[in-house]
Design a protein around this motif. Structure first.
Motif, mmCIF file in Angstrom:
data_model
loop_
_atom_site.group_PDB
_atom_site.id
_atom_site.type_symbol
_atom_site.label_atom_id
_atom_site.label_comp_id
_atom_site.label_asym_id
_atom_site.label_seq_id
_atom_site.Cartn_x
_atom_site.Cartn_y
_atom_site.Cartn_z
ATOM 1 N N ASN A 22 -83.125 46.509 26.017
ATOM 2 C CA ASN A 22 -83.306 47.566 25.021
ATOM 3 C C ASN A 22 -83.486 48.906 25.709
ATOM 4 O OD1 ASN A 22 -86.172 48.215 25.482
ATOM 5 N ND2 ASN A 22 -86.621 46.247 24.519
ATOM 6 N N THR A 23 -83.084 49.958 25.022
ATOM 7 C CA THR A 23 -83.246 51.322 25.524
ATOM 8 C C THR A 23 -83.284 52.262 24.332
ATOM 9 O OG1 THR A 23 -82.474 52.952 27.139
ATOM 10 C CG2 THR A 23 -80.801 51.882 25.790
ATOM 11 N N ALA A 24 -83.544 53.543 24.623
ATOM 12 C CA ALA A 24 -83.661 54.550 23.566
ATOM 13 C C ALA A 24 -82.751 55.733 23.850
ATOM 14 C CB ALA A 24 -85.115 55.022 23.457
ATOM 15 N N LEU A 25 -82.496 56.524 22.819
ATOM 16 C CA LEU A 25 -81.966 57.868 22.997
ATOM 17 C C LEU A 25 -83.206 58.752 23.080
ATOM 18 C CD1 LEU A 25 -79.319 59.626 22.963
ATOM 19 C CD2 LEU A 25 -79.850 60.056 20.555
ATOM 20 N N PHE A 26 -83.449 59.346 24.244
ATOM 21 C CA PHE A 26 -84.788 59.861 24.523
ATOM 22 C C PHE A 26 -85.177 61.109 23.741
ATOM 23 C CE2 PHE A 26 -83.939 57.231 28.273
ATOM 24 C CZ PHE A 26 -84.995 56.361 28.120
ATOM 25 N N ASP A 27 -84.242 61.984 23.454
ATOM 26 C CA ASP A 27 -84.599 63.124 22.613
ATOM 27 C C ASP A 27 -83.370 63.595 21.844
ATOM 28 O OD1 ASP A 27 -84.724 65.587 25.310
ATOM 29 O OD2 ASP A 27 -83.030 64.834 24.190
ATOM 30 N N ASN A 28 -83.571 64.593 21.018
ATOM 31 C CA ASN A 28 -82.480 65.049 20.160
ATOM 32 C C ASN A 28 -81.670 66.181 20.783
ATOM 33 O OD1 ASN A 28 -83.079 63.139 18.278
ATOM 34 N ND2 ASN A 28 -84.179 64.503 16.901
ATOM 35 N N HIS A 29 -81.804 66.333 22.103
ATOM 36 C CA HIS A 29 -80.966 67.292 22.829
ATOM 37 C C HIS A 29 -79.878 66.577 23.639
ATOM 38 C CE1 HIS A 29 -83.595 70.603 21.759
ATOM 39 N NE2 HIS A 29 -84.625 69.917 22.184
ATOM 40 N N ALA A 30 -79.903 65.256 23.647
ATOM 41 C CA ALA A 30 -78.914 64.497 24.417
ATOM 42 C C ALA A 30 -77.508 64.748 23.879
ATOM 43 C CB ALA A 30 -79.241 63.008 24.356
ATOM 44 N N LEU A 31 -76.580 64.946 24.800
ATOM 45 C CA LEU A 31 -75.196 65.250 24.425
ATOM 46 C C LEU A 31 -74.236 64.095 24.674
ATOM 47 C CD1 LEU A 31 -74.988 68.867 25.929
ATOM 48 C CD2 LEU A 31 -75.437 68.223 23.550
ATOM 49 N N GLY A 32 -74.717 63.050 25.379
ATOM 50 C CA GLY A 32 -73.834 61.962 25.746
ATOM 51 C C GLY A 32 -73.021 62.302 26.986
ATOM 52 N N PHE A 33 -72.076 61.427 27.332
ATOM 53 C CA PHE A 33 -71.261 61.614 28.537
ATOM 54 C C PHE A 33 -69.856 62.103 28.180
ATOM 55 C CE2 PHE A 33 -73.787 58.039 30.819
ATOM 56 C CZ PHE A 33 -74.816 58.935 31.059
ATOM 57 N N PRO A 34 -69.407 63.208 28.799
ATOM 58 C CA PRO A 34 -68.029 63.672 28.599
ATOM 59 C C PRO A 34 -67.067 62.826 29.417
ATOM 60 C CG PRO A 34 -69.133 65.088 30.171
ATOM 61 C CD PRO A 34 -70.156 64.090 29.713
#
Length: 528
Positions: free
Chosen positions: A360-372
């Motif tokens: 399991n893991t999380a999306l740590f905050d709402n500034h994450a943009l993902g990987f281009p």
């Protein structure tokens, strides 16, 4: 004949939860932002010009949190810690150890303590052998105009063992800050004869500062309210940890202050004394927050870390590999409601290096943009922002279900209009990192149902999961210790520790393969 008296003002400035932010930039894209010590420095220097009696304190979570501090701690620590260099330059009077001070390991922390020209304080962090204070000093005394004597006591949240890698904090005890406050405040008042007791506590408030109503489970992570009630001899309580903006408040007569995070504001308290021939007494206490919005960054601070920053930027732009497909984040709520390529990829990395088949893991905050499509180190550290390591623990199916229900509480009960996050995950402190997404099991969460009864499907290998069976699951060390109120994971058998930062593991995974294909196996979803 009446005694002559004189009024004397003392100014206390507080920073807290700076998290390595020095320059006013967003490292994900280098765009300018109103944050960081370089801007705070300008405010500090202005206050020093206007205030003869001034006390400057950092309240913890200082040396961790940006790519700059990561590069220093993990890649090149040949020079003085850049954050300590700035605090030395600004002539801080004292600092308190926060929970994130331990993240980069004891060697980096101990070096920071040694490099500081100011004392670090934390009365309740105790060396198991000998029983002495970890920082060497529980408190600090400073004397001002007309002999006014101020005592500063440092305290740290006792909850650190629930988050930190046990190897890092081996040989250290984290005692109850309220009990240690009672002990040392008595020393400050009765033996040191101070005129003002300032407690700088890296922790927050477990209750509403106005009503006293509990705002969280009383785990002991935050005990600010309890400190005010049970140790009323405290005159000023400086707090942090929750990243809240609290000012202009007194609890049980204790002036309280909390200056947010990343240097967005500078906390300021003003104390007015009346001194006569026979006594010194406090006649006024006020606090406020000074915003850095629109403030020009201090050029000396920028110049003194230029060498560190140049090396960090070069490292951040280093190519790692390519993504085939879509691993970008466009909507942070959508990514938490159905399986997606970014989260699936992070879970795959965890499973690869741990050997576990559930993760399991999380999306740590709402500034994450993902990987281009072309991935650099900047992309990795901007999405995986914590220096977490991995741990495989053995848990039951009951534990998995309980953890999923904890994650499912992230959502308010669906009302037929829109999907909304439960405010307890954003107030008083944003905790988006406490919503986990799993790989290796199949599950469905129904947010039209009440909290605690939302997991409507839980399967493994095409069959309903056996709740009494044991499973080996990989997760980050924070979560494995029960962090985020995942108490079902506490004290579970540790199958394996992987003492390498996840950002490094992600980089290695991509480097080894060159090109990563974005995949989504749709093993979970949120319905309503």
């Amino acid at each position: 004949m009446a005694e002559k008296s004189k009024k004397i003002k003392l100014t206390i400035l507080e920073t807290s939860d700076i998290h390595g932010a020095i320059l006013p930039i967003n490292y994900a894209n280098n765009e300018e932002r109103d944050l960081g010590l370089a801007k705070v420095a300008t405010l500090i220097n202005q206050e020093k010009k206007n205030n003869y009696n001034l006390l400057l304190i950092d309240n913890g979570d200082l040396i961790q949190g940006t790519p700059l501090t990561y590069y220093y701690s993990r890649i090149d620590s040949s020079k003085i810690n850049p954050v300590i260099k700035v605090l030395n330059h600004l002539k801080y009077d004292a600092a308190v150890i926060g929970n994130h001070e331990f993240n980069y390991g004891s060697e980096i922390l101990n070096r920071a303590l040694q490099e500081s020209v100011f004392p670090w304080l934390s009365a309740n962090i105790i060396l198991s052998e000998g029983g002495s204070c970890y920082t060497g000093k529980p408190y600090y005394i400073k004397t001002f105009e007309e002999g006014i004597k101020v005592g500063i006591l440092g305290l740290t949240t006792k909850y650190i063992p629930n988050w930190e890698n046990p190897a890092i904090i081996q040989g250290i005890r984290f005692e109850d800050p309220v009990e240690y406050a009672k002990r040392w405040v008595k020393v400050l008042k009765e033996e040191e004869k101070v005129d003002l007791v300032v407690v700088s506590y890296h922790g927050g408030f477990e209750r509403n500062v106005e009503t006293g109503e509990p705002t969280e489970n009383l785990t002991g992570e935050n005990q600010g309210y309890q400190l005010c009630v049970e140790v009323p001899e405290i005159d000023v309580l400086l707090t942090g940890h929750q990243h809240r903006s609290i000012y202009g408040r007194k609890i049980n007569g204790v002036l309280v202050l909390q200056p947010g995070t990343q240097g967005l504001v500078l906390g300021k308290a003003e104390i007015v004394f009346e001194k006569s021939d026979s006594e010194i007494r406090i006649i006024e206490k006020n606090s406020e927050l000074l915003s850095i919005k629109g403030i020009k960054a201090d050029s000396e601070v920028i110049e003194m870390i230029k060498e560190y920053e140049d090396k960090t930027q070069e490292w951040l732009d280093r190519p790692i590999g390519k993504i085939k497909g879509d691993m970008l984040v466009r909507d942070h709520m959508t990514i938490r409601t159905r399986d997606n390529a970014l989260i699936e990829f992070i879970n795959k990395v965890q499973m690869e290096y741990s050997g576990a088949s559930i993760s399991n893991t999380a999306l740590f905050d709402n500034h994450a943009l993902g990987f281009p499509s072309n991935v650099t180190m900047r992309d990795i550290v901007s999405n995986y922002i914590y220096p977490n390591t991995l741990r495989v623990i053995r848990i039951t199916g009951h534990d998995i279900k309980a953890a999923l229900e904890r994650s499912a509480s992230y959502f308010e009960q669906y009302d037929g209009k829109e999907i909304r996050a439960n405010e307890v995950f954003s107030t008083p402190k944003p905790q988006h990192y406490n919503y986990d997404m799993w790989e290796g099991i199949n599950y469905i969460i129904d947010i039209s149902k009440p909290i605690g009864n939302r997991v409507v499907t839980l399967e493994r290998g095409g069959r309903t999961i056996d709740l009494d069976k044991e499973y080996e699951v990989v997760m980050n060390n924070y979560r494995a210790g029960g962090g985020g109120e995942y108490i079902m994971f506490q004290n579970k058998p540790i199958v394996k520790d992987i003492p390498i930062d996840m950002s490094e593991l992600i980089a290695n995974y991509i480097l080894e393969r060159g090109t990563i294909e974005a995949t989504v196996n749709e093993n979970w979803k949120v319905i309503y």
